[in-house]
Design a protein around this motif. Sequence first.
Motif, mmCIF file in Angstrom:
data_model
loop_
_atom_site.group_PDB
_atom_site.id
_atom_site.type_symbol
_atom_site.label_atom_id
_atom_site.label_comp_id
_atom_site.label_asym_id
_atom_site.label_seq_id
_atom_site.Cartn_x
_atom_site.Cartn_y
_atom_site.Cartn_z
ATOM 1 N N SER A 1 -10.321 -22.972 91.814
ATOM 2 C CA SER A 1 -9.720 -21.668 91.604
ATOM 3 C C SER A 1 -9.007 -20.949 92.676
ATOM 4 N N ASP A 2 -8.226 -20.048 92.346
ATOM 5 C CA ASP A 2 -7.351 -19.541 93.621
ATOM 6 C C ASP A 2 -8.804 -18.257 94.016
ATOM 7 N N ASP A 3 -8.119 -17.411 95.041
ATOM 8 C CA ASP A 3 -9.298 -16.505 95.522
ATOM 9 C C ASP A 3 -9.097 -15.158 94.641
ATOM 10 N N TRP A 4 -8.861 -15.336 93.285
ATOM 11 C CA TRP A 4 -8.953 -13.936 92.701
ATOM 12 C C TRP A 4 -10.524 -13.505 92.590
ATOM 13 N N ARG A 5 -10.512 -12.124 92.925
ATOM 14 C CA ARG A 5 -11.895 -11.657 93.009
ATOM 15 C C ARG A 5 -13.116 -11.925 92.018
ATOM 16 N N ALA A 6 -12.409 -11.719 90.700
ATOM 17 C CA ALA A 6 -13.340 -12.056 89.713
ATOM 18 C C ALA A 6 -14.032 -13.536 89.565
ATOM 19 N N TYR A 7 -13.270 -14.412 90.178
ATOM 20 C CA TYR A 7 -14.012 -15.849 90.373
ATOM 21 C C TYR A 7 -15.009 -16.164 91.544
ATOM 22 N N ARG A 8 -15.182 -15.225 92.429
ATOM 23 C CA ARG A 8 -16.018 -15.389 93.375
ATOM 24 C C ARG A 8 -17.268 -15.766 93.460
ATOM 25 N N THR A 9 -18.039 -15.288 92.376
ATOM 26 C CA THR A 9 -19.430 -15.514 92.064
ATOM 27 C C THR A 9 -19.830 -16.368 90.861
ATOM 28 N N ILE A 10 -18.562 -17.200 90.619
ATOM 29 C CA ILE A 10 -18.961 -18.153 89.460
ATOM 30 C C ILE A 10 -20.269 -18.906 89.410
ATOM 31 N N VAL A 11 -20.879 -19.719 90.665
ATOM 32 C CA VAL A 11 -21.558 -20.532 90.684
ATOM 33 C C VAL A 11 -23.000 -19.850 90.692
ATOM 34 N N PRO A 12 -23.325 -18.634 91.136
ATOM 35 C CA PRO A 12 -24.311 -18.051 91.124
ATOM 36 C C PRO A 12 -24.474 -17.302 89.672
ATOM 37 N N THR A 13 -23.464 -16.964 88.886
ATOM 38 C CA THR A 13 -23.748 -16.325 87.811
ATOM 39 C C THR A 13 -23.766 -17.291 86.736
ATOM 40 N N LEU A 14 -22.686 -18.540 86.676
ATOM 41 C CA LEU A 14 -23.046 -19.193 85.588
ATOM 42 C C LEU A 14 -23.802 -20.552 86.020
ATOM 43 N N PRO A 15 -24.785 -20.698 85.403
ATOM 44 C CA PRO A 15 -25.731 -21.750 85.654
ATOM 45 C C PRO A 15 -25.200 -23.110 85.459
ATOM 46 N N THR A 16 -24.087 -23.322 84.504
ATOM 47 C CA THR A 16 -23.726 -24.645 83.950
ATOM 48 C C THR A 16 -22.800 -25.222 84.854
ATOM 49 N N ILE A 17 -22.148 -24.388 85.881
ATOM 50 C CA ILE A 17 -21.177 -24.681 86.749
ATOM 51 C C ILE A 17 -21.884 -25.379 88.011
ATOM 52 N N THR A 18 -21.391 -26.575 88.264
ATOM 53 C CA THR A 18 -22.128 -27.244 89.560
ATOM 54 C C THR A 18 -21.547 -26.808 90.682
ATOM 55 N N SER A 19 -20.341 -26.703 90.801
ATOM 56 C CA SER A 19 -19.706 -26.169 92.197
ATOM 57 C C SER A 19 -18.508 -25.494 91.952
ATOM 58 N N HIS A 20 -18.097 -24.708 92.951
ATOM 59 C CA HIS A 20 -16.473 -23.960 92.805
ATOM 60 C C HIS A 20 -15.846 -24.035 94.111
ATOM 61 N N SER A 21 -14.765 -24.397 94.036
ATOM 62 C CA SER A 21 -13.917 -24.481 95.373
ATOM 63 C C SER A 21 -12.753 -23.570 95.071
ATOM 64 N N ILE A 22 -12.505 -22.923 96.327
ATOM 65 C CA ILE A 22 -11.345 -21.874 96.212
ATOM 66 C C ILE A 22 -10.214 -22.431 97.339
ATOM 67 N N VAL A 23 -8.924 -22.115 96.720
ATOM 68 C CA VAL A 23 -8.060 -22.265 97.495
ATOM 69 C C VAL A 23 -6.909 -20.813 97.686
ATOM 70 N N ASN A 24 -6.974 -20.397 99.027
ATOM 71 C CA ASN A 24 -6.437 -19.200 99.250
ATOM 72 C C ASN A 24 -4.971 -19.295 99.194
ATOM 73 N N HIS A 25 -4.252 -18.824 98.086
ATOM 74 C CA HIS A 25 -2.606 -18.910 98.291
ATOM 75 C C HIS A 25 -1.853 -18.404 98.820
ATOM 76 N N SER A 26 -2.491 -17.253 99.727
ATOM 77 C CA SER A 26 -1.738 -16.617 100.626
ATOM 78 C C SER A 26 -1.812 -17.457 102.188
ATOM 79 N N VAL A 27 -2.687 -18.494 102.060
ATOM 80 C CA VAL A 27 -2.695 -19.218 103.192
ATOM 81 C C VAL A 27 -1.851 -20.612 103.119
ATOM 82 N N ASN A 28 -2.241 -21.304 101.746
ATOM 83 C CA ASN A 28 -1.669 -22.493 101.353
ATOM 84 C C ASN A 28 -1.810 -22.722 99.894
#
Length: 136
Positions: A40-67
């Motif tokens: 996902s992008d760095d939208w604030r709502a996505y930042r706690t996906i892994v600890p909050t949603l147990p079925t999600i194994t990993s979450h990687s972020i791309v910061n669109h203000s950088v690249n």
Amino acid sequence: MVDTTHQPSLGVMRVVPQRDAATLYPIIQQYCKPGSTIHSDDWRAYRTIVPTLPTITSHSIVNHSVNFVDPVTGVHTQNVESYWNRVKTKLKRMKGCRGDQLPSYLDEFMWRERHGITSREAFDNICRDIALRYPV
């Protein structure tokens, strides 16, 4: 959201009243299979996906203000951007739609992506689905 195991990617779209974690997480939970990896992008709502949603194994972020593609991890959101672009192109060809009709147009788009890209395929598949649902 898009499933990148298909080419082109298949998506799920929902019109939501707000884009906060309380609204988005139940949708993510409903459509992401156990063991899913989310990019996902760095939208604030996505930042706690892994600890909050147990079925999600990993979450990687791309910061669109950088690249747009993380040069180290290769993480990007281009598949979902491409899917949304296909939706917008369809809506533009139709000269737009009324806001209250958007959910049904999104549903139709998602159905056609899966069951009937051409008019003939769509017709054949809807007839088959009706026959299965309402046998004579």
